[in-house]
Design an enzyme around this catalytic site. Structure first.
Site, PDB file in Angstrom:
ATOM      1  N   ASP A   1      -4.700 -12.856   3.453  1.00 33.01           N
ATOM      2  CA  ASP A   1      -5.991 -12.360   3.969  1.00 33.01           C
ATOM      3  C   ASP A   1      -7.138 -12.728   3.014  1.00 33.01           C
ATOM      4  O   ASP A   1      -8.284 -12.324   3.236  1.00 33.01           O
ATOM      5  CB  ASP A   1      -5.963 -10.844   4.265  1.00 33.01           C
ATOM      6  CG  ASP A   1      -5.172 -10.021   3.277  1.00 33.01           C
ATOM      7  OD1 ASP A   1      -4.765 -10.561   2.228  1.00 33.01           O
ATOM      8  OD2 ASP A   1      -4.967  -8.813   3.534  1.00 33.01           O
TER       9      ASP A   1
ATOM     10  N   HIS B   1      -6.391  -7.125  -0.590  1.00 30.26           N
ATOM     11  CA  HIS B   1      -6.587  -5.710  -0.902  1.00 30.26           C
ATOM     12  C   HIS B   1      -5.771  -5.296  -2.125  1.00 30.26           C
ATOM     13  O   HIS B   1      -4.689  -5.842  -2.365  1.00 30.26           O
ATOM     14  CB  HIS B   1      -6.153  -4.836   0.286  1.00 30.26           C
ATOM     15  CG  HIS B   1      -6.822  -5.185   1.579  1.00 30.26           C
ATOM     16  ND1 HIS B   1      -6.260  -6.044   2.496  1.00 30.26           N
ATOM     17  CD2 HIS B   1      -8.007  -4.788   2.102  1.00 30.26           C
ATOM     18  CE1 HIS B   1      -7.068  -6.166   3.545  1.00 30.26           C
ATOM     19  NE2 HIS B   1      -8.147  -5.411   3.334  1.00 30.26           N
TER      20      HIS B   1
ATOM     21  N   HIS C   1       0.816  -1.223   0.000  1.00 29.99           N
ATOM     22  CA  HIS C   1       0.000   0.000   0.000  1.00 29.99           C
ATOM     23  C   HIS C   1       0.851   1.276   0.000  1.00 29.99           C
ATOM     24  O   HIS C   1       0.327   2.363  -0.238  1.00 29.99           O
ATOM     25  CB  HIS C   1      -0.935   0.034   1.212  1.00 29.99           C
ATOM     26  CG  HIS C   1      -1.989  -1.023   1.186  1.00 29.99           C
ATOM     27  ND1 HIS C   1      -2.918  -1.120   0.170  1.00 29.99           N
ATOM     28  CD2 HIS C   1      -2.269  -2.046   2.044  1.00 29.99           C
ATOM     29  CE1 HIS C   1      -3.715  -2.148   0.400  1.00 29.99           C
ATOM     30  NE2 HIS C   1      -3.346  -2.732   1.527  1.00 29.99           N
TER      31      HIS C   1
ATOM     32  N   ASP D   1      -2.616 -10.320  -2.475  1.00 34.88           N
ATOM     33  CA  ASP D   1      -3.239  -9.896  -1.215  1.00 34.88           C
ATOM     34  C   ASP D   1      -4.729  -9.616  -1.471  1.00 34.88           C
ATOM     35  O   ASP D   1      -5.119  -9.284  -2.592  1.00 34.88           O
ATOM     36  CB  ASP D   1      -2.538  -8.627  -0.710  1.00 34.88           C
ATOM     37  CG  ASP D   1      -2.987  -8.198   0.679  1.00 34.88           C
ATOM     38  OD1 ASP D   1      -2.297  -8.558   1.650  1.00 34.88           O
ATOM     39  OD2 ASP D   1      -4.015  -7.491   0.794  1.00 34.88           O
TER      40      ASP D   1
HETATM   41  C1  SP5 Z   1      -1.357  -5.149   3.985  1.00 29.92           C
HETATM   42  C2  SP5 Z   1      -2.839  -5.127   4.218  1.00 29.92           C
HETATM   43  O1  SP5 Z   1      -3.484  -6.168   4.124  1.00 29.92           O
HETATM   44  N1  SP5 Z   1      -3.403  -3.970   4.594  1.00 29.92           N
HETATM   45  C3  SP5 Z   1      -4.790  -3.868   4.808  1.00 29.92           C
HETATM   46  C4  SP5 Z   1      -5.170  -2.583   5.461  1.00 29.92           C
HETATM   47  C5  SP5 Z   1      -6.641  -2.503   5.731  1.00 29.92           C
HETATM   48  N2  SP5 Z   1      -6.921  -1.577   6.772  1.00 29.92           N
HETATM   49  C6  SP5 Z   1      -8.289  -1.196   6.959  1.00 29.92           C
HETATM   50  C7  SP5 Z   1      -9.031  -2.265   7.644  1.00 29.92           C
HETATM   51  C8  SP5 Z   1     -10.418  -1.847   8.056  1.00 29.92           C
HETATM   52  C9  SP5 Z   1     -11.099  -3.007   8.703  1.00 29.92           C
HETATM   53  N3  SP5 Z   1     -12.386  -2.636   9.212  1.00 29.92           N
HETATM   54  C10 SP5 Z   1     -13.063  -3.739   9.806  1.00 29.92           C
HETATM   55  C11 SP5 Z   1     -14.352  -3.284  10.370  1.00 29.92           C
HETATM   56  C12 SP5 Z   1     -14.796  -4.194  11.480  1.00 29.92           C
HETATM   57  N4  SP5 Z   1     -14.581  -3.572  12.758  1.00 29.92           N
HETATM   58 ZN    ZN Z   2      -4.434  -7.066   2.591  1.00 29.49          ZN
END
Ligand code: SP5
Ligand code: ZN
Length: 342
Positions: free
Chosen positions: A285, A198, A160, A196
């Site tokens: 993930d 994301h 990212h 990944d």
């Molecule tokens: C490297 C990588 O996998 N980075 C991912 C970053 C994502 N960050 C934001 C995650 C927001 C998760 N929200 C969950 C809501 C439930 N409480």
């Molecule tokens: Zn990720």
């Protein structure tokens, strides 16, 4: 079969907080992740080596000098100005259409150099980010030297991070540094396969106008998931990079059938790009049990992906990105790597 793992303990003081649904919580990107992966890989009989520190010139080929200086000094400046909160993070970001002038003050720079509030800076962040980059580059060198697949146990992750912004738990773009290192060592064209959950917005942006690195990413459709603003199928690169970026967004809930069709498309594209070396941004993930994901990949599915990638034959560097199902994390990475050993 056994494979070389590059790892370092220098990440362990990087324990941050993340904004999640309006609350500051302990970041799910925590030191335990690397502990779990290392334990599973030692159990599987892989051999380990430590990195040497990444060359400053290589860092500067991927990131801006201002950003590197910022990352290296942010925590010290935070303490020096008397801040007492346990982590430094951005809270105001450049409005659309703003001129892009970099503020002088640390608080302004925290916003200027970040794009999401899931990522903060603590005392151990720079050491960890630097060691993670060093792991990636050492893994790259060993893969090239040995003509084999090498795994870099990178923490924090990197995909990212752009040339001058942190976010998504990432600070330095380990995959981009790996690709740049391959080019520096004479590889003509590098492929990056980002699997990944994301979208790897940082990796995409770094190589968006270049044709020496082809970036292919399979991820959840950003319409409904972080990083929200990039990762759509119509982002194909620009200028000389036109046609050298491929995004394969999948709907939330995708199963392995859907996912592996996308993998075949991704590999077809990389094959068409005539790449000489491959960097894999490995996020697990996509696992069915991951608290952050919705895809439904299983542990045997990760082994199947590893088997498929083992058929490619070019020097391959596998770098750790995300994966937050702590109890299954190591097992999933080990399953992926098993077919790639020799
Ligand atoms: C490297 C990588 O996998 N980075 C991912 C970053 C994502 N960050 C934001 C995650 C927001 C998760 N929200 C969950 C809501 C439930 N409480
Ligand atoms: Zn990720």
């Amino acid at each position: 079969m056994s494979l070389l793992v590059i790892a370092s303990e220098a990440h362990s003081d990087h324990e941050t907080v993340a904004m999640d649904d309006g609350a500051l919580v302990p970041s799910p990107e925590n030191p335990q992740r690397a502990v779990m992966i290392e334990a599973a890989l030692r159990h599987a009989g892989h051999h380990f080596a430590e990195p040497v520190e990444v060359d400053a010139g290589l860092l500067a080929a991927v990131h801006t000098p201002e950003y590197l200086e910022f990352l290296a000094t942010a925590w010290g400046r935070w303490v020096e100005r008397g801040e007492t909160a346990p982590a430094a993070m951005g809270f105001a970001w450049p409005p659309r259409g703003s001129p892009g002038t970099r503020p002088d003050d640390l608080i302004g720079q925290l916003g200027f150099h970040s794009f999401s509030a899931d990522t903060s800076i603590v005392a151990g962040t720079w050491t960890a980010a630097l060691s993670s980059a060093s792991v990636a580059v050492a893994a790259t060198d060993r893969a090239l030297d040995n003509g084999a697949t090498v795994y870099g146990l990178c923490r924090p992750p990197g995909h990212h991070a752009s040339a001058d912004q942190f976010g998504g738990y990432c600070y330095l773009n380990n995959a981009a540094l790996s690709a740049q290192r391959l080019l520096e060592r004479g590889v003509q064209r590098v492929g990056i396969l980002d699997i990944d959950y994301h979208h790897g917005n940082g990796t995409q942006s770094i190589f968006y106008d270049r044709s020496d690195v082809m970036v292919v990413s399979i991820h959840v459709d950003p319409r409904n998931e972080f990083p929200w603003f990039t990762g759509h199928a119509n982002e194909v690169g620009e200028g000389r990079g036109h046609g050298w970026n491929l995004n394969l967004p999948l709907s939330a809930g995708a199963d392995f059938g859907t996912w592996s069709s996308a993998l075949e498309q991704a590999l077809g594209c990389l094959e068409g790009g005539d790449i000489d070396a491959l960097v894999v941004s490995l996020g697990v993930d996509t696992f069915e049990g991951d608290p952050m994901g919705t895809f439904r990949l299983t542990t045997p599915d990760f082994a199947a992906i590893g088997r498929r990638l083992a058929t490619i034959g070019s020097p391959t560097v596998v770098l750790q990105e995300g994966g937050y199902a702590i109890a299954d994390l190591g097992v999933n990475v080990a399953a992926f790597l098993e077919p790639l050993g020799q």
